[in-house]
Design a protein around this motif. Structure first.
Motif, PDB file in Angstrom:
ATOM      1  N   SER A  87       0.831  -1.219   0.000  1.00 27.06           N
ATOM      2  CA  SER A  87       0.000   0.000   0.000  1.00 27.06           C
ATOM      3  C   SER A  87       0.863   1.265   0.000  1.00 27.06           C
ATOM      4  N   GLY A  88       0.262   2.351  -0.419  1.00 24.46           N
ATOM      5  CA  GLY A  88       0.831   3.684  -0.227  1.00 24.46           C
ATOM      6  C   GLY A  88       2.234   3.889  -0.775  1.00 24.46           C
ATOM      7  N   ILE A  89       3.083   4.472   0.066  1.00 21.56           N
ATOM      8  CA  ILE A  89       4.451   4.811  -0.339  1.00 21.56           C
ATOM      9  C   ILE A  89       5.237   3.553  -0.685  1.00 21.56           C
ATOM     10  N   GLY A  90       5.017   2.484   0.084  1.00 21.36           N
ATOM     11  CA  GLY A  90       5.730   1.231  -0.172  1.00 21.36           C
ATOM     12  C   GLY A  90       5.392   0.663  -1.540  1.00 21.36           C
ATOM     13  N   LEU A  91       4.115   0.620  -1.847  1.00 21.58           N
ATOM     14  CA  LEU A  91       3.700   0.064  -3.143  1.00 21.58           C
ATOM     15  C   LEU A  91       4.194   0.945  -4.293  1.00 21.58           C
ATOM     16  N   ALA A  92       4.094   2.243  -4.135  1.00 24.50           N
ATOM     17  CA  ALA A  92       4.569   3.151  -5.193  1.00 24.50           C
ATOM     18  C   ALA A  92       6.075   2.990  -5.399  1.00 24.50           C
ATOM     19  N   THR A  93       6.799   2.800  -4.316  1.00 26.82           N
ATOM     20  CA  THR A  93       8.251   2.627  -4.425  1.00 26.82           C
ATOM     21  C   THR A  93       8.577   1.284  -5.070  1.00 26.82           C
ATOM     22  N   VAL A 124      10.910  -7.518  -7.357  1.00 29.03           N
ATOM     23  CA  VAL A 124      10.472  -6.927  -6.093  1.00 29.03           C
ATOM     24  C   VAL A 124       9.719  -7.914  -5.212  1.00 29.03           C
ATOM     25  N   SER A 125       9.963  -7.792  -3.925  1.00 29.95           N
ATOM     26  CA  SER A 125       9.237  -8.568  -2.930  1.00 29.95           C
ATOM     27  C   SER A 125       8.485  -7.613  -2.026  1.00 29.95           C
ATOM     28  N   LEU A 126       7.225  -7.902  -1.829  1.00 30.91           N
ATOM     29  CA  LEU A 126       6.390  -7.093  -0.943  1.00 30.91           C
ATOM     30  C   LEU A 126       6.164  -7.855   0.348  1.00 30.91           C
ATOM     31  N   LEU A 127       6.306  -7.167   1.456  1.00 27.40           N
ATOM     32  CA  LEU A 127       6.083  -7.810   2.749  1.00 27.40           C
ATOM     33  C   LEU A 127       5.079  -6.973   3.550  1.00 27.40           C
ATOM     34  N   ALA A 128       4.049  -7.631   4.043  1.00 26.73           N
ATOM     35  CA  ALA A 128       3.051  -6.959   4.888  1.00 26.73           C
ATOM     36  C   ALA A 128       2.253  -8.041   5.618  1.00 26.73           C
ATOM     37  N   ARG A 129       1.285  -7.617   6.431  1.00 31.76           N
ATOM     38  CA  ARG A 129       0.504  -8.607   7.190  1.00 31.76           C
ATOM     39  C   ARG A 129      -0.646  -9.180   6.385  1.00 31.76           C
ATOM     40  N   PRO A 133      19.874 -12.680  -3.127  1.00 27.64           N
ATOM     41  CA  PRO A 133      20.240 -11.776  -2.030  1.00 27.64           C
ATOM     42  C   PRO A 133      19.583 -10.410  -2.187  1.00 27.64           C
ATOM     43  N   CYS A 134      19.287  -9.811  -1.055  1.00 27.52           N
ATOM     44  CA  CYS A 134      18.585  -8.522  -1.078  1.00 27.52           C
ATOM     45  C   CYS A 134      19.567  -7.387  -1.390  1.00 27.52           C
ATOM     46  N   ALA A 135      19.371  -6.741  -2.529  1.00 26.90           N
ATOM     47  CA  ALA A 135      20.236  -5.613  -2.899  1.00 26.90           C
ATOM     48  C   ALA A 135      19.693  -4.315  -2.329  1.00 26.90           C
ATOM     49  N   VAL A 136      18.371  -4.235  -2.209  1.00 24.92           N
ATOM     50  CA  VAL A 136      17.724  -3.004  -1.723  1.00 24.92           C
ATOM     51  C   VAL A 136      16.624  -3.378  -0.740  1.00 24.92           C
ATOM     52  N   LEU A 137      16.653  -2.739   0.406  1.00 23.58           N
ATOM     53  CA  LEU A 137      15.554  -2.896   1.363  1.00 23.58           C
ATOM     54  C   LEU A 137      14.909  -1.530   1.569  1.00 23.58           C
ATOM     55  N   VAL A 138      13.594  -1.469   1.417  1.00 26.12           N
ATOM     56  CA  VAL A 138      12.850  -0.244   1.733  1.00 26.12           C
ATOM     57  C   VAL A 138      11.910  -0.587   2.884  1.00 26.12           C
ATOM     58  N   THR A 139      12.052   0.121   3.990  1.00 30.10           N
ATOM     59  CA  THR A 139      11.206  -0.192   5.154  1.00 30.10           C
ATOM     60  C   THR A 139      10.065   0.817   5.252  1.00 30.10           C
ATOM     61  N   SER A 140       8.984   0.511   4.545  1.00 31.19           N
ATOM     62  CA  SER A 140       7.857   1.449   4.529  1.00 31.19           C
ATOM     63  C   SER A 140       6.703   1.017   5.429  1.00 31.19           C
ATOM     64  N   ALA A 141       6.764  -0.183   5.997  1.00 28.12           N
ATOM     65  CA  ALA A 141       5.681  -0.599   6.903  1.00 28.12           C
ATOM     66  C   ALA A 141       5.638   0.372   8.072  1.00 28.12           C
ATOM     67  N   LEU A 178       1.136  14.959  -0.785  1.00 28.24           N
ATOM     68  CA  LEU A 178       1.750  14.553  -2.051  1.00 28.24           C
ATOM     69  C   LEU A 178       1.183  13.218  -2.492  1.00 28.24           C
ATOM     70  N   ARG A 179       1.310  12.937  -3.784  1.00 27.01           N
ATOM     71  CA  ARG A 179       0.909  11.621  -4.260  1.00 27.01           C
ATOM     72  C   ARG A 179       2.051  10.634  -4.026  1.00 27.01           C
ATOM     73  N   PRO A 180       1.731   9.393  -3.657  1.00 23.03           N
ATOM     74  CA  PRO A 180       2.788   8.419  -3.362  1.00 23.03           C
ATOM     75  C   PRO A 180       3.743   8.199  -4.542  1.00 23.03           C
ATOM     76  N   GLU A 181       3.247   8.319  -5.766  1.00 24.14           N
ATOM     77  CA  GLU A 181       4.124   8.136  -6.942  1.00 24.14           C
ATOM     78  C   GLU A 181       5.213   9.197  -6.966  1.00 24.14           C
ATOM     79  N   VAL A 182       4.834  10.405  -6.573  1.00 22.32           N
ATOM     80  CA  VAL A 182       5.805  11.499  -6.554  1.00 22.32           C
ATOM     81  C   VAL A 182       6.871  11.208  -5.504  1.00 22.32           C
ATOM     82  N   VAL A 183       6.409  10.745  -4.351  1.00 26.65           N
ATOM     83  CA  VAL A 183       7.339  10.418  -3.270  1.00 26.65           C
ATOM     84  C   VAL A 183       8.296   9.317  -3.731  1.00 26.65           C
TER      85      VAL A 183
END
Ligand SMILES: NC(=O)C1=CN([C@@H]2O[C@H](COP(=O)(O)OP(=O)(O)OC[C@H]3O[C@@H](n4cnc5c(N)ncnc54)[C@H](OP(=O)(O)O)[C@@H]3O)[C@@H](O)[C@H]2O)C=CC1
Ligand SMILES: CCCCCCCCCCCCCCCC(=O)[C@@H](N)CO
Length: 335
Positions: free
Chosen positions: A31-37, A48-53, A99-107, A230-235
């Motif tokens: 969702s949100g910023i995480g999904l847009a990123t 890409v791997s998405l992680l959430a509950r 292996p994980c090259a990039v981790l984004v922690t948006s949760a 702002l819109r999440p895509e912009v972020v």
């Protein structure tokens, strides 16, 4: 605070932090910023791997990414506050996608409210989800990044993690912690060629923002309402652009940029601004009910229209703590 230039610890400009086919894990990626990123990373050819509950939102997010041309999308159900779950989920994703090259922690989550109205659980809960929920995924990926001498970690703080915004005593403190962790890690991991960047968005138009509206006291709106969401895509685009430039601090709007660079120097000015906005908001709320003119004099100050109450008024306010406007509000607390 983080001047540009190599000598100041800013990594050289480079795009190669993410090569096509490399694995990017995004917590809160459904969702949100995480999904847009995640979408922006997929556009650059990342797996890409998405992680959430929530598995349903995860699956529909993954399907959306595939429809818009993602090379490969993986999902993992995990609660970021649960160290064991996060570790297991990350291990599974690494087995599946490398292996994980990039981790984004948006949760993350937010719970605004006046300090006296917030339940204890807001404080513990937000430290768990916003701070520990950032820490555990980082702990899960960094050993391998260090071993490989390659990796990028992007954390999401908030403008509320740069300055104290009234109404965010639980949330802001957790976001300050995210910023502190990111700054320490940047220095520690730089020699291992693992890059750490922290993002400071203002309000962003996401389900989280919609959800927090019902809790937000008027004074929080008055301070943060200065900036349109702002819109999440912009972020997301600005996050990637910031990482491209090797920025350890990524601001997505002008005011954030100003605060990140000069927040310390501007602090006295900022406090005045905050007091002015808070005073105005509380007065507005009060006069809506009581039509108090006395309050107007107190909060608006005298001639000059500086918005700053005259000294004697400030002194009186000081004597009485957060008296006057704020105290009258207690029964009508929204939290
Ligand atoms: N929107 C805004 O105005 C701003 C947001 N931020 C920050 O950006 C980040 C993303 O926010 P935003 O995109 O708005 O939020 P959203 O509510 O749109 O998305 C939050 C995401 O995090 C996941 N999530 C929430 N709690 C957990 C948990 N315990 N374990 C695993 N996943 C979890 C959600 O999925 P699920 O619920 O299924 O787990 C969802 O995927 C947050 O850290 C937020 O604080 C910063 C500044 C401004
Ligand atoms: C001299 C300079 C003027 C200074 C103006 C200061 C403006 C402060 C804006 C604070 C915005 C806080 C947004 C928090 C967003 C967030 O994290 C939540 N929405 C999450 O849900």
């Amino acid at each position: 605070m983080f001047p540009r230039g190599k000598a100041d610890g800013v990594a050289p400009r480079q795009r190669s932090w993410l090569r096509p086919g490399e694995h990017a894990i995004v917590t809160g990626g459904s969702s949100g910023i995480g999904l847009a990123t995640a979408a922006a990373l997929a556009d650059r050819g990342a797996v890409v791997s998405l992680l959430a509950r929530g598995s349903e939102r995860l699956e529909s997010a993954a399907a959306w990414l595939r429809r818009r041309g993602a090379v490969a999308v993986h999902t993992a159900v995990a609660d970021v506050t649960d160290r064991a779950q996060v570790t297991r989920a990350v291990e599974g994703l690494v087995r599946a996608a490398g292996p994980c090259a990039v981790l984004v922690t948006s949760a993350g989550q937010s719970r605004p409210g006046r300090f006296l109205g917030l339940p204890d659980e807001a404080f513990t809960g937000l430290v768990e989800v916003d701070y520990l929920g950032t820490l555990w995924p980082i702990r899960a990926v960094v050993p391998q990044m260090v071993a490989r001498g390659r990796g990028t970690v992007v954390t999401i703080s908030s403008v509320a993690g740069l300055i104290g915004v009234p109404g965010y005593s639980a949330y802001g403190a957790a976001k300050f912690a995210v910023r502190g962790l990111s700054e320490v890690l940047r220095g520690e991991l730089a020699p291992h060629r693992v890059r750490v960047a922290c993002v400071f968005p203002p309000d962003v138009d996401t389900p989280q923002l919609a959800a927090e509206r019902r809790w937000r006291p008027v004074e929080t709106d008055a301070v943060s309402g200065t900036i349109a969401p702002l819109r999440p895509e912009v972020v997301a685009a600005r996050i990637l652009a910031g990482v491209d430039r090797g920025r350890p601090v990524i601001c997505v709007d002008r005011i954030g940029g100003l605060l990140a660079r000069f927040g310390g120097v501007l602090a006295p000015l900022l406090r005045r601004y905050v007091d002015h906005r808070v005073g105005g908001a509380l007065l507005g709320a009060a006069s809506g009910v009581r039509g108090s003119r006395r309050g107007a004099g107190r909060w608006r100050g005298g001639a000059g229209g500086s918005g700053r109450p005259a000294r004697s008024h400030r002194a009186r306010r000081g004597e009485r703590g957060a008296a006057g406007g704020p105290r009258r509000r207690t029964r009508r607390e929204s939290v």
